[in-house]
Design a protein around this motif. Structure first.
Motif, PDB file in Angstrom:
ATOM      1  N   GLN A 173       0.485  -1.596  -0.571  1.00 17.67           N
ATOM      2  CA  GLN A 173      -0.220   0.115   0.496  1.00 17.67           C
ATOM      3  C   GLN A 173       0.457   1.644  -0.133  1.00 17.67           C
ATOM      4  O   GLN A 173       0.282   2.401  -0.927  1.00 17.67           O
ATOM      5  CB  GLN A 173      -0.396  -0.189   1.128  1.00 17.67           C
ATOM      6  CG  GLN A 173      -1.964   1.202   1.136  1.00 17.67           C
ATOM      7  CD  GLN A 173      -2.969   0.834   2.259  1.00 17.67           C
ATOM      8  OE1 GLN A 173      -3.097   0.110   2.795  1.00 17.67           O
ATOM      9  NE2 GLN A 173      -3.110   1.991   2.815  1.00 17.67           N
ATOM     10  N   PRO A 174       1.766   1.488   0.470  1.00 16.51           N
ATOM     11  CA  PRO A 174       3.037   2.519   0.537  1.00 16.51           C
ATOM     12  C   PRO A 174       3.428   2.398  -0.878  1.00 16.51           C
ATOM     13  O   PRO A 174       3.976   4.196  -0.483  1.00 16.51           O
ATOM     14  CB  PRO A 174       3.681   2.637   1.819  1.00 16.51           C
ATOM     15  CG  PRO A 174       3.294   1.684   3.495  1.00 16.51           C
ATOM     16  CD  PRO A 174       2.594   0.626   1.918  1.00 16.51           C
ATOM     17  N   TRP A 175       3.258   2.360  -1.636  1.00 12.53           N
ATOM     18  CA  TRP A 175       3.855   1.899  -2.692  1.00 12.53           C
ATOM     19  C   TRP A 175       3.297   2.530  -3.891  1.00 12.53           C
ATOM     20  O   TRP A 175       4.399   2.351  -4.900  1.00 12.53           O
ATOM     21  CB  TRP A 175       5.681   1.120  -2.849  1.00 12.53           C
ATOM     22  CG  TRP A 175       5.900   0.776  -1.219  1.00 12.53           C
ATOM     23  CD1 TRP A 175       6.028  -0.313  -0.428  1.00 12.53           C
ATOM     24  CD2 TRP A 175       7.312   1.828  -0.837  1.00 12.53           C
ATOM     25  NE1 TRP A 175       7.354   0.469   0.535  1.00 12.53           N
ATOM     26  CE2 TRP A 175       7.640   1.763   0.548  1.00 12.53           C
ATOM     27  CE3 TRP A 175       7.846   2.941  -1.418  1.00 12.53           C
ATOM     28  CZ2 TRP A 175       8.326   1.713   1.225  1.00 12.53           C
ATOM     29  CZ3 TRP A 175       9.007   3.310  -0.624  1.00 12.53           C
ATOM     30  CH2 TRP A 175       8.787   2.722   1.025  1.00 12.53           C
ATOM     31  N   VAL A 176       2.047   2.062  -3.514  1.00 15.89           N
ATOM     32  CA  VAL A 176       1.075   1.760  -4.922  1.00 15.89           C
ATOM     33  C   VAL A 176       0.785   3.266  -5.736  1.00 15.89           C
ATOM     34  O   VAL A 176       0.869   4.047  -4.530  1.00 15.89           O
ATOM     35  CB  VAL A 176      -0.004   1.251  -4.611  1.00 15.89           C
ATOM     36  CG1 VAL A 176      -0.068  -0.207  -4.466  1.00 15.89           C
ATOM     37  CG2 VAL A 176      -0.790   1.553  -3.727  1.00 15.89           C
ATOM     38  N   ASP A 177       0.717   3.556  -6.140  1.00 12.74           N
ATOM     39  CA  ASP A 177       0.498   5.625  -6.975  1.00 12.74           C
ATOM     40  C   ASP A 177      -1.225   5.844  -6.466  1.00 12.74           C
ATOM     41  O   ASP A 177      -1.707   4.957  -7.926  1.00 12.74           O
ATOM     42  CB  ASP A 177       1.043   5.370  -8.198  1.00 12.74           C
ATOM     43  CG  ASP A 177       1.150   6.628  -9.544  1.00 12.74           C
ATOM     44  OD1 ASP A 177       0.243   7.752  -8.040  1.00 12.74           O
ATOM     45  OD2 ASP A 177       1.363   7.297 -10.307  1.00 12.74           O
ATOM     46  N   PRO A 178      -1.293   6.480  -5.869  1.00 11.51           N
ATOM     47  CA  PRO A 178      -2.705   6.785  -5.764  1.00 11.51           C
ATOM     48  C   PRO A 178      -3.276   7.327  -6.640  1.00 11.51           C
ATOM     49  O   PRO A 178      -4.596   7.780  -6.968  1.00 11.51           O
ATOM     50  CB  PRO A 178      -2.466   8.047  -4.478  1.00 11.51           C
ATOM     51  CG  PRO A 178      -1.073   7.375  -3.666  1.00 11.51           C
ATOM     52  CD  PRO A 178      -0.340   6.673  -4.841  1.00 11.51           C
ATOM     53  N   SER A 179      -2.315   7.873  -8.120  1.00 11.15           N
ATOM     54  CA  SER A 179      -3.062   8.461  -8.790  1.00 11.15           C
ATOM     55  C   SER A 179      -4.160   7.491  -9.555  1.00 11.15           C
ATOM     56  O   SER A 179      -4.459   7.798 -10.485  1.00 11.15           O
ATOM     57  CB  SER A 179      -2.308   9.360 -10.481  1.00 11.15           C
ATOM     58  OG  SER A 179      -1.103   8.612 -10.293  1.00 11.15           O
ATOM     59  N   VAL A 180      -3.126   5.929  -9.577  1.00 11.64           N
ATOM     60  CA  VAL A 180      -3.602   5.481 -10.388  1.00 11.64           C
ATOM     61  C   VAL A 180      -4.746   4.978 -10.169  1.00 11.64           C
ATOM     62  O   VAL A 180      -5.693   4.151 -10.605  1.00 11.64           O
ATOM     63  CB  VAL A 180      -2.523   3.936 -10.906  1.00 11.64           C
ATOM     64  CG1 VAL A 180      -2.858   2.965 -11.495  1.00 11.64           C
ATOM     65  CG2 VAL A 180      -1.289   4.218 -11.097  1.00 11.64           C
ATOM     66  N   ALA A 181      -5.203   4.921  -8.914  1.00 10.62           N
ATOM     67  CA  ALA A 181      -5.968   3.827  -8.127  1.00 10.62           C
ATOM     68  C   ALA A 181      -7.186   5.459  -8.377  1.00 10.62           C
ATOM     69  O   ALA A 181      -8.973   5.079  -8.580  1.00 10.62           O
ATOM     70  CB  ALA A 181      -5.936   3.862  -6.306  1.00 10.62           C
ATOM     71  N   SER A 182      -6.854   6.652  -8.680  1.00 15.33           N
ATOM     72  CA  SER A 182      -7.989   7.608  -8.588  1.00 15.33           C
ATOM     73  C   SER A 182      -8.173   7.317 -10.117  1.00 15.33           C
ATOM     74  O   SER A 182      -9.381   7.449 -10.821  1.00 15.33           O
ATOM     75  CB  SER A 182      -7.696   8.638  -8.189  1.00 15.33           C
ATOM     76  OG  SER A 182      -8.498   9.948  -9.192  1.00 15.33           O
ATOM     77  N   ARG A 183      -7.845   6.985 -11.046  1.00 10.22           N
ATOM     78  CA  ARG A 183      -8.083   6.726 -12.674  1.00 10.22           C
ATOM     79  C   ARG A 183      -8.498   5.203 -12.300  1.00 10.22           C
ATOM     80  O   ARG A 183      -9.705   5.651 -13.988  1.00 10.22           O
ATOM     81  CB  ARG A 183      -6.392   7.143 -13.711  1.00 10.22           C
ATOM     82  CG  ARG A 183      -6.515   8.237 -13.512  1.00 10.22           C
ATOM     83  CD  ARG A 183      -4.754   8.315 -15.006  1.00 10.22           C
ATOM     84  NE  ARG A 183      -4.315   7.147 -15.094  1.00 10.22           N
ATOM     85  CZ  ARG A 183      -2.923   7.774 -14.435  1.00 10.22           C
ATOM     86  NH1 ARG A 183      -2.360   8.356 -14.140  1.00 10.22           N
ATOM     87  NH2 ARG A 183      -1.703   5.968 -14.526  1.00 10.22           N
ATOM     88  N   LYS A 184      -8.247   4.581 -11.651  1.00  8.74           N
ATOM     89  CA  LYS A 184      -9.456   3.159 -11.814  1.00  8.74           C
ATOM     90  C   LYS A 184     -10.351   3.513 -11.153  1.00  8.74           C
ATOM     91  O   LYS A 184     -11.970   2.883 -11.222  1.00  8.74           O
ATOM     92  CB  LYS A 184      -8.494   2.243 -11.269  1.00  8.74           C
ATOM     93  CG  LYS A 184      -7.456   1.770 -12.323  1.00  8.74           C
ATOM     94  CD  LYS A 184      -6.919   0.457 -11.835  1.00  8.74           C
ATOM     95  CE  LYS A 184      -5.736   0.069 -12.897  1.00  8.74           C
ATOM     96  NZ  LYS A 184      -4.881  -1.300 -11.904  1.00  8.74           N
ATOM     97  N   GLY A 185     -11.195   4.675 -10.733  1.00  8.52           N
ATOM     98  CA  GLY A 185     -11.872   4.909  -9.464  1.00  8.52           C
ATOM     99  C   GLY A 185     -11.799   3.586  -8.260  1.00  8.52           C
ATOM    100  O   GLY A 185     -13.320   3.179  -7.935  1.00  8.52           O
ATOM    101  N   ILE A 186     -10.648   3.276  -8.347  1.00  9.53           N
ATOM    102  CA  ILE A 186     -10.978   2.806  -6.470  1.00  9.53           C
ATOM    103  C   ILE A 186      -9.752   2.977  -5.796  1.00  9.53           C
ATOM    104  O   ILE A 186      -9.128   4.691  -5.828  1.00  9.53           O
ATOM    105  CB  ILE A 186      -9.994   1.159  -7.094  1.00  9.53           C
ATOM    106  CG1 ILE A 186      -8.895   1.251  -7.743  1.00  9.53           C
ATOM    107  CG2 ILE A 186     -11.034   0.883  -8.019  1.00  9.53           C
ATOM    108  CD1 ILE A 186      -7.913  -0.179  -7.987  1.00  9.53           C
ATOM    109  N   THR A 187      -9.848   2.784  -4.493  1.00  5.25           N
ATOM    110  CA  THR A 187      -9.509   3.217  -3.234  1.00  5.25           C
ATOM    111  C   THR A 187      -7.941   2.682  -3.231  1.00  5.25           C
ATOM    112  O   THR A 187      -7.631   1.699  -4.416  1.00  5.25           O
ATOM    113  CB  THR A 187      -9.012   2.560  -2.438  1.00  5.25           C
ATOM    114  OG1 THR A 187      -9.900   1.283  -1.902  1.00  5.25           O
ATOM    115  CG2 THR A 187     -11.483   2.786  -2.110  1.00  5.25           C
TER     116      THR A 187
END
Length: 804
Positions: free
Chosen positions: A92-106
């Motif tokens: 979790q600390p190393w995934v890209d939050p912007s990718v989650a945002s684009r995918k529409g997930i947390t």
């Protein structure tokens, strides 16, 4: 044990069928000893080059082989993102939050997906969390950031250390080391310098070369000073000042000093000193994977650091015994710019040396790039293994083919150009062609799944997060070593006067030697070995002015004509005294000063006036005025005995010398007076006898009558006798006077009745008159004033006492 964990082999992937576009079942196991002939990995962005190289480093770690990995982009920090438990919370600390945002997930959901992806990916390649655990347990992993505190700081500026004896004994290796260090430092200054034509490069090389041949290490401050005042007077056959005038050397040194003094450069002075053995192994001899991130540095800083690092690797390599096994790996990602085909940047020469010679020492070099046209493939002909991924242009393919041909020819292997061109054209993502001169032919394979999570280039804040615990541990260790009881307690300086102890605390802002023009002569006052440091005291040099000269004292009326040498010392602490030589110590003897300071000594701040060369010429004249007004030739005269002292003879010494001479002279006078008294006495006795005879005759004549001529003679005798009686009395008086003088002088040689009573010293009865003769102003000679550094012991509380 699985086949993929066979000893002496790296599991890099599986065979791949280009025609079918399918992955086979046969693992690609690369023989570790083949890497001693080095490897090159080429592939465009998206080819999977980073994943392959990370897998290679993981395999080396699993085999217990240490590695130093130079990381210009920040990708290699992913090697610390290895999670044996494969939990979403690890990712979790190393995934890209912007990718989650684009995918529409947390972010939590994205981390869950990453964990599942990695778990399934590893399973397809016969890997699991247990293999990751062995990877993390086998090696110590760390990220170093030279010039930054994001990771573990690493400095190469604390010392340009003399190379080991193995390098000093090899003229070619030493020359390469000197040239590389000089070129790297000049690159840091933004100076493109040719080793043959650049006077900066030649001077710097000569200074480094002489110091290292003498076994001396130089820090940056020491290097600056040796550039100002080199330990040689000629460069080649040309006089030093003609080749590189002192004014220009000062400017050159100031450029280095400005670099050293720049706040933005302060981080270069922090951290561990560069030590290749320490980068490869822990103190407990555990292999290490040391990632050196240089993504944050400028191009000039990168070139400088990589050059110094490669030279250090060469020095370490030459200190190792020869071996045919793989001892360690030096990996550099994105080698673009460091090994070009035509230009000769500072890093190229040591890199060529490693490619040509490292094999004999078991050091494998791996170079990776996505820009094939920017590599010197003639130099890379020493590489035995080529990993070739998807290439972008036909030009890239042509350059790679050229390099492969050279490598094959160097190894004496056959090379099918057409087949190679066809294979390269068909490569897909994560599919590589391996051309190994030690194998029967090229192999196409797909790279295995990386044990480490490939999060992409790490930012400095992410690196800081990864290294936070490591840095905290290092700080705690340092604090423990400095805790009470771990060092000698501070105490009051011994042997210093109250005035010295109460001096203002020593400045801590200037601890290195100031940079000055070579035209300012600097000398060092010798250390008084009898003055030992107390606990916590540090040797610190304070500035002063020093000069020697001659004075001429002449006074014709007194017959005085004397030349006298002198030495003048004016200590300076804080502001310059006004007048300059007001409190100077003028000594009769010239001290022998040193050309070099004591090792590891600190330096106090230097007043600005003392950094200006022209001021020293002015202080020459000031010193002439000072000695003219303050110096006198003192003579002592004893009027009573008509005697005068020698030049510089003290009153007491004159008295001591004078007394025996005076006693001897008075003894002679007593003898003479005694002789004169004896002589007058005998004359007087003679006349008295004659007078008695004549007197008898006169009496007889008177009795019997008549007048005698003898009567007249007798009267004359009595008259003469009266005169002789007076002479005799005078002679006796003179003898008594001289005897009294002798008795008085003899008493002066006896000790006083009370030795503690200074006023009872009889010798002082010799009255002396003081004569002072000023120097002739026009004859005063003063040699050029120099800056002298005076040693002091400075305590932790700032209390100071002289060490000279």
């Amino acid at each position: 044990m699985q086949e993929i964990d066979s000893p002496g082999r790296f599991y890099l992937g599986r065979d791949y069928d280009l025609a079918a576009g399918a992955v086979g079942a046969t693992p690609l196991l690369y023989q570790t000893e083949n890497l001693t002939t080095h490897a090159v990995c080429v592939g465009m962005t998206g080819s999977g080059k980073t994943g392959l190289c990370i897998s290679l480093l993981e395999e080396a770690a699993l085999a217990g082989i240490p590695a130093i990995a130079i990381d210009p982009k920040g990708d290699l920090g992913n090697l610390l993102l290895a999670f044996p438990d494969l939990l979403p919370s690890d990712f979790q600390p190393w995934v890209d939050p912007s990718v989650a945002s684009r995918k529409g997930i947390t972010v939590e959901e994205l981390a869950q997906q990453a964990a599942e992806l990695w778990k399934s990916g590893l399973a397809k390649w016969n890997e699991d969390g247990a293999r990751i655990q062995r990877f993390t347990d086998t090696v110590d992993r760390a990220i170093y950031t030279p010039g930054s505190s994001a990771g573990l700081p690493l400095t190469v500026l604390k010392s340009f250390a003399a190379p080991p004896q193995a390098v000093l004994d090899d003229a070619d290796a030493l020359n390469d080391r000197i040239q590389g260090a000089a070129s790297g430092l000049l690159a840091l200054l933004g100076v493109t310098a040719d080793p043959v034509t650049s006077r900066e490069h030649i001077l710097l090389s000569n200074v480094l070369g002489q110091a290292w041949r003498e076994g001396r290490s130089l820090d940056l401050a020491g290097l600056i000073h040796e550039l100002q005042q080199p330990p040689f007077k000629r460069v080649g056959v040309v006089d030093l000042d003609s080749f590189f005038p002192a004014k220009d050397r000062l400017e050159f040194g100031m450029r280095l000093n400005n670099l050293l003094a720049s706040p933005s450069f302060a981080s270069w002075l922090e951290g561990e000193s560069l030590d290749v053995q320490g980068l490869l192994y822990t103190k407990e001899n555990k292999p290490r994977l040391s990632i050196i991130s240089i993504a944050h540095l400028t191009d000039a800083e990168r070139m400088f650091f990589v050059t110094i690092l490669l030279n250090e690797v060469i020095a370490w390599m030459r200190s190792q015994p020869g071996t045919g096994s793989l001892r360690a790996i030096l990996y550099m990602d994105e080698v673009f710019g460091f090994f070009p085909p035509t230009a000769n940047p500072p890093a190229k020469r040591p890199m060529l040396t490693l490619l040509k010679q490292a094999r004999a020492y078991g050091l494998g070099c791996v170079l990776a790039t996505q820009n094939p046209v920017d590599l010197d493939y003639k130099g890379l002909s020493n590489a035995g293994t080529w990993f070739l991924g998807r290439l972008q242009t036909e030009r890239d393919k042509a350059r790679v083919i050229e390099g492969l041909e050279g490598a094959s020819a160097e190894a004496g292997a056959t090379f099918n150009r057409k087949a190679m061109e066809a294979t390269l054209a068909a490569l897909d993502s994560r599919v590589f062609l391996m051309n190994n001169v030690h194998a029967s032919g090229p192999k196409v394979f797909q790279t295995r799944w990386a044990l480490s999570y490939l999060a992409g280039p790490l930012t400095r804040s992410q690196i800081s997060t990864l290294m936070a615990a490591r840095k905290t541990s290092a700080m705690q260790s340092a604090a423990t070593s400095q805790a009470p009881g771990s060092s000698s307690p501070s105490r009051e300086p011994v042997g210093s006067t109250p005035a010295q102890q109460r001096r203002a605390p020593e400045s801590t802002s200037a601890k290195s030697r100031p940079v000055l023009s070579a035209e300012v002569t600097q000398r060092f006052w010798p250390l008084d070995e009898s003055v030992k440091p107390a606990g916590g005291e540090r040797l610190t040099y304070r500035p002063g002015l020093f000069a020697v000269g001659r004075l001429h004292f002449i006074r014709a009326s007194d017959g005085i004509d004397v030349w006298r040498d002198f030495a003048a010392l004016q200590p300076v602490h804080g502001d310059m005294p006004q007048p300059t030589w007001e409190t100077a110590q003028v000594m009769g003897e010239r001290s022998t000063l040193l050309d070099e300071p004591e090792p590891s000594a600190a330096f106090s701040d230097l007043p600005g006036d003392m950094a200006v060369e022209r001021n020293y010429r002015r202080w020459d004249d000031d010193l002439k005025n000072h000695v003219y007004q303050s110096q006198r030739l003192t003579l002592w005269e004893c009027v009573e005995f008509d005697a005068r002292s020698q030049p510089d003879e003290s009153a007491e010494a004159f008295r001591q010398r004078l007394l025996p001479e005076v006693i001897k002279r008075v003894e002679q006078e007593v003898d003479e007076a005694e002789s004169a008294a004896n002589e007058t006495r005998w004359w007087l006795f003679g006349f008295m006898s004659q007078a008695i005879v004549r007197g008898a005759e006169i009496i007889l004549v008177r009795i019997f009558g008549g007048r005698s001529r003898k009567q007249l003679v007798t009267q004359s005798l009595w008259t003469q006798m009266s005169k002789d009686r007076q002479k005799h009395a005078a002679a006796k008086s003179h003898l008594r006077e001289k005897q009294r003088d002798l008795d008085r002088l003899t008493k002066l040689t006896a000790p006083p009745v009370d030795p503690l009573d200074a006023d009872a010293e009889p010798l002082h009865e010799l009255k002396l008159t003081k004569i002072e003769v000023p120097p002739r102003k026009g004859d005063i000679e003063v040699q050029p004033v120099s800056l002298v550094w005076l040693p002091w012991w400075i305590g932790d509380d700032g209390a100071a006492r002289t060490a000279y």
